[in-house]
Design a protein around this motif. Structure first.
Motif, PDB file in Angstrom:
ATOM      1  N   ILE A   6       0.607  -1.372   0.650  1.00 25.29           N
ATOM      2  CA  ILE A   6      -0.250   0.528  -0.287  1.00 25.29           C
ATOM      3  C   ILE A   6       1.098   1.395   0.171  1.00 25.29           C
ATOM      4  O   ILE A   6       0.720   2.316  -0.673  1.00 25.29           O
ATOM      5  N   VAL A   7       1.900   0.891   0.864  1.00 25.96           N
ATOM      6  CA  VAL A   7       2.672   1.734   0.776  1.00 25.96           C
ATOM      7  C   VAL A   7       3.639   2.636  -0.540  1.00 25.96           C
ATOM      8  O   VAL A   7       3.761   3.600  -1.037  1.00 25.96           O
ATOM      9  N   LEU A   9       2.369   1.298  -3.271  1.00 30.90           N
ATOM     10  CA  LEU A   9       1.696   2.197  -4.400  1.00 30.90           C
ATOM     11  C   LEU A   9       1.146   3.746  -3.891  1.00 30.90           C
ATOM     12  O   LEU A   9       0.929   4.509  -4.887  1.00 30.90           O
ATOM     13  N   LEU A  10       1.060   4.312  -2.452  1.00 33.97           N
ATOM     14  CA  LEU A  10       1.519   5.947  -2.985  1.00 33.97           C
ATOM     15  C   LEU A  10       2.035   6.613  -3.298  1.00 33.97           C
ATOM     16  O   LEU A  10       2.270   7.412  -4.278  1.00 33.97           O
ATOM     17  N   LEU A  11       3.262   6.066  -3.123  1.00 35.88           N
ATOM     18  CA  LEU A  11       4.391   6.536  -3.573  1.00 35.88           C
ATOM     19  C   LEU A  11       4.681   6.760  -4.226  1.00 35.88           C
ATOM     20  O   LEU A  11       4.828   7.472  -5.302  1.00 35.88           O
ATOM     21  N   SER A  13       2.197   6.644  -6.547  1.00 34.76           N
ATOM     22  CA  SER A  13       1.610   7.305  -7.354  1.00 34.76           C
ATOM     23  C   SER A  13       2.074   9.185  -6.871  1.00 34.76           C
ATOM     24  O   SER A  13       1.202   9.820  -8.237  1.00 34.76           O
ATOM     25  N   ALA A  14       2.299   8.580  -6.108  1.00 36.23           N
ATOM     26  CA  ALA A  14       2.592  10.676  -5.913  1.00 36.23           C
ATOM     27  C   ALA A  14       3.907  10.886  -7.140  1.00 36.23           C
ATOM     28  O   ALA A  14       4.109  11.934  -7.599  1.00 36.23           O
ATOM     29  N   MET A  32      -1.066  13.344   0.310  1.00 38.10           N
ATOM     30  CA  MET A  32      -0.325  12.069   1.315  1.00 38.10           C
ATOM     31  C   MET A  32       0.136  12.108   2.706  1.00 38.10           C
ATOM     32  O   MET A  32      -0.337  10.689   3.357  1.00 38.10           O
ATOM     33  N   ALA A  35      -3.467  10.424   3.466  1.00 38.63           N
ATOM     34  CA  ALA A  35      -3.213   9.113   2.928  1.00 38.63           C
ATOM     35  C   ALA A  35      -2.886   8.379   3.611  1.00 38.63           C
ATOM     36  O   ALA A  35      -3.653   7.000   4.498  1.00 38.63           O
ATOM     37  N   LEU A  36      -1.503   8.208   4.275  1.00 40.80           N
ATOM     38  CA  LEU A  36      -0.782   7.629   4.799  1.00 40.80           C
ATOM     39  C   LEU A  36      -1.761   7.300   6.675  1.00 40.80           C
ATOM     40  O   LEU A  36      -1.154   6.043   6.802  1.00 40.80           O
ATOM     41  N   THR A  39      -3.516   4.709   5.986  1.00 43.82           N
ATOM     42  CA  THR A  39      -3.361   3.154   5.879  1.00 43.82           C
ATOM     43  C   THR A  39      -2.972   2.429   7.494  1.00 43.82           C
ATOM     44  O   THR A  39      -2.928   1.044   7.125  1.00 43.82           O
ATOM     45  N   PHE A 476       6.784   9.424   4.232  1.00 43.90           N
ATOM     46  CA  PHE A 476       7.133   8.132   3.708  1.00 43.90           C
ATOM     47  C   PHE A 476       8.076   7.361   3.868  1.00 43.90           C
ATOM     48  O   PHE A 476       8.068   6.314   3.928  1.00 43.90           O
TER      49      PHE A 476
END
Length: 607
Positions: A6-7, A9-11, A13-14, A32, A35-36, A39, A476
């Motif tokens: 998940i982390v 995927l967010l990274l 995306s960023a 972010m 969002a973080l 999670t 992150f």
């Protein structure tokens, strides 16, 4: 799906949003931050911890320091010095430009330095008939290299320094980066002296030159040859008397534009008024329009010594006084009055030195010329008085100001204070007597106390987008450490490198950081790569400092594309560059930076 997935995927995306430029980077960072915590990997306190990070406060304070240097004219004075010393020699100009920019950028935002120097370089290029493209690339390279000069020169240095501190290690010293930055600057100067021949093959867009300059006004109103500088002798009949006692404008036909007087901090420019008393040693800046006037005879009569002239029409005093074109409106009180009867200086602190009728400037003395509605008039006086014209009761319209007004420092008289405060601030940071953030905040308070900057200007100077970007990316680092992502990357690098030598490890780390910097900002790159460097050092059982320094240097080596850094983006238009120009010039020099890093880092920071 695992927490790490998940982390990541967010990274990803960023990074994709950073690369696309949509939405803007600080907006992505805010997304972010929200969002973080959702999670479950980190909590809200971790997501917002960056706002309490001393390095974030330090970066914000450094923006204020940079603005104070601009407002007091220190940065512009260095630019003026550059023009005087370089003359028309392109090679000397490149050398001095890069040294000055790297020096200033060591203590303020490199983006801010470039923004200051773009108009300066454009004027230099125009006056020296050099294509702007041959100077803009050296400007951006020097600004990027300034980030390798001191700890506070750029945000990535402070990010890496902060990561060391968070891991219980001693951070970098104030000048820890200088031994790497100076050799790279010297090599960059030599490199740009050769590479310049591949740049500037097409002229810069014409729109950057649309606004008039002081030189344009001098030509349009026939001011060339009218300026004079005279020093008042001790035995002059003017000494001790007021200007009104002699009425030099009415009796002789000359305008005293300003009076220079010696002070403890140099020379101060005074506005001449009827009650102003002349002192021995004063320097009078004079405009004499009448071609029949014998200025040598005037000098002999009033005990004056002629002095050498500076730039065109007092251009060397353009920080204090300037030219502007005004329009006489139909309901102005000036209509129907002569220049003398209108007493424009008494009302506005401005002196009328030129009037145009149609396309031609009126010749001869202006003392008896009558103002008509619709007359464009050229005035000279303090910039502050020029900017007040639209609000004045004289009903004058501010028609045109020269581009030089953009370089005016509103607190130029505080330049000595600002220089001293900067030295004290740097000394406190370098000595370690107080933490860097306290030293910077003390500097900001002193700048405010001595009038170098006010609170409104200080708040406006802070680049909040940069601060939000760093704060948004820091979570992150925490999330990747907690989910094991940092260890996985470190183990992956360790598996690839195997039993490679330390220099190969540094080269790989440098290359990975530089390539990542092609897609996201160098600050975000440092946030992601600093913990990887420390984890890799732990896995290799070596000192973390050479690896951390490599990440910091690689993050500043954003030479390869116009989007690698805001510094590059700023010079694209004025230099009329293509994407390939940055690739052609930047890739080879990035390899030079890589070579210098792997040669010097193990020597100065042993494993």
């Amino acid at each position: 799906m695992s927490d790490l997935a998940i982390v990541l995927l967010l990274l990803v995306s960023a990074i994709v949003m950073f690369a696309l430029g949509r939405p803007r980077m600080d907006a992505v960072a805010l997304v972010m931050i929200v969002a973080l915590p959702l999670t479950g990997v980190i909590d809200v306190g971790d997501a917002l911890a960056g706002f309490a990070d001393p390095n974030i406060v330090l970066i914000g304070a450094l923006f204020v320091v940079g603005e104070a240097l601009v407002r007091t004219g220190i940065a512009q004075r260095l630019g003026d010095w550059l023009v005087r010393k370089a003359g028309r020699s392109e090679a000397r100009l490149i050398v001095l430009l890069m040294v000055v920019v790297a020096g200033i950028g060591s203590f303020m935002s490199s983006t801010g330095v470039v923004a200051i120097f773009i108009p300066i370089v454009l004027r230099i290029a125009r006056n020296a008939s050099i294509p702007a493209g041959r100077l803009m690339m050296p400007l951006s390279v020097a600004a990027l290299l300034s980030g390798m000069m001191t700890l506070v020169a750029t945000a990535p240095n402070l990010v890496v320094h902060g990561e060391l501190m968070r891991n219980g290690l001693e951070g970098f010293g104030f000048f820890a980066f200088t031994p790497f930055g100076l050799p790279l600057l010297a090599l960059a100067i030599l490199y740009m002296l050769v590479a310049k021949k591949f740049l500037g093959r097409s002229a810069a867009p014409s729109d950057v030159l649309e606004r008039p300059t002081l030189g344009h006004f001098v030509t349009a109103y026939g001011l060339d040859g009218r300026e004079h500088r005279f020093s008042v002798r001790p035995g002059s009949p003017l000494v001790g008397n007021s200007l009104s006692a002699f009425d030099l404008r009415g009796s002789v036909g000359i305008n005293i534009i300003a009076i220079e007087r010696a002070t403890r901090f140099g020379r101060q420019l005074l506005r001449p008024r009827a009650e102003s008393r002349i002192e021995a040693g004063d320097v009078m800046l004079i405009d004499a329009k009448s071609p029949e006037l014998d200025m040598d005879e005037v000098a002999a009569r009033y005990g004056l010594d002629r002095l050498a002239l500076g730039n065109i029409y007092f251009g060397d005093r353009s920080q204090e006084i300037g030219l502007a074109e005004l329009l006489v409106s139909p309901d102005s009180r000036l209509v129907g009055k002569t220049v003398v009867d209108a007493r424009l200086r008494s009302a506005t602190d401005l002196v009328a030195i030129g009037i145009r009728r149609g396309r031609e400037a009126i010749g001869g003395p202006l003392t008896e010329v009558v103002f008509h509605a619709g007359d464009p008039i050229l005035v000279i006086g303090p910039w502050r008085a020029i900017t007040r014209v639209p609000q004045g009761p004289e009903r004058l319209i501010l028609l045109n100001t020269p581009v030089e007004i953009e370089d005016v420092a509103p607190a130029s008289h505080r330049a000595p204070h600002a220089a001293l405060i900067l030295l004290v601030t740097v000394a406190l940071m370098a000595s370690g007597v107080v933490p860097n953030v306290i030293a910077a905040l003390l500097g900001c308070l002193m700048f405010g106390f001595f009038g170098c900057i006010d609170m409104n200007a200080a708040y406006r100077s802070i680049h909040w987008q940069t601060l939000i970007l760093i704060v948004g990316m820091l979570p992150f680092s925490i999330a990747l450490q907690r989910t094991g992502g940092i260890d996985i990357v470190a183990d992956w690098l360790l598996a690839i490198l195997g039993g490679s030598s330390p220099r190969v490890v540094l080269a790989t780390l440098f290359a990975l950081t530089a390539v990542l910097g092609l897609f996201i900002s160098n600050t975000a790159t440092a946030v992601l790569m600093a913990p990887v460097a420390l984890a890799l050092a732990g896995a290799l059982n070596v000192s973390p400092y050479p690896l951390a320094m490599t990440v910091a240097l690689a993050a500043s080596a954003a030479f390869m594309t116009p989007v690698s850094s805001p510094v590059n983006t700023l010079v694209v238009g004025p230099g009329n560059y293509r994407f390939f120009d940055f690739v052609m010039i930047g890739v080879p020099f990035t390899l030079v930076a890589l070579a210098v890093t792997i040669l010097l880092v193990p020597v100065l920071l042993p494993f």
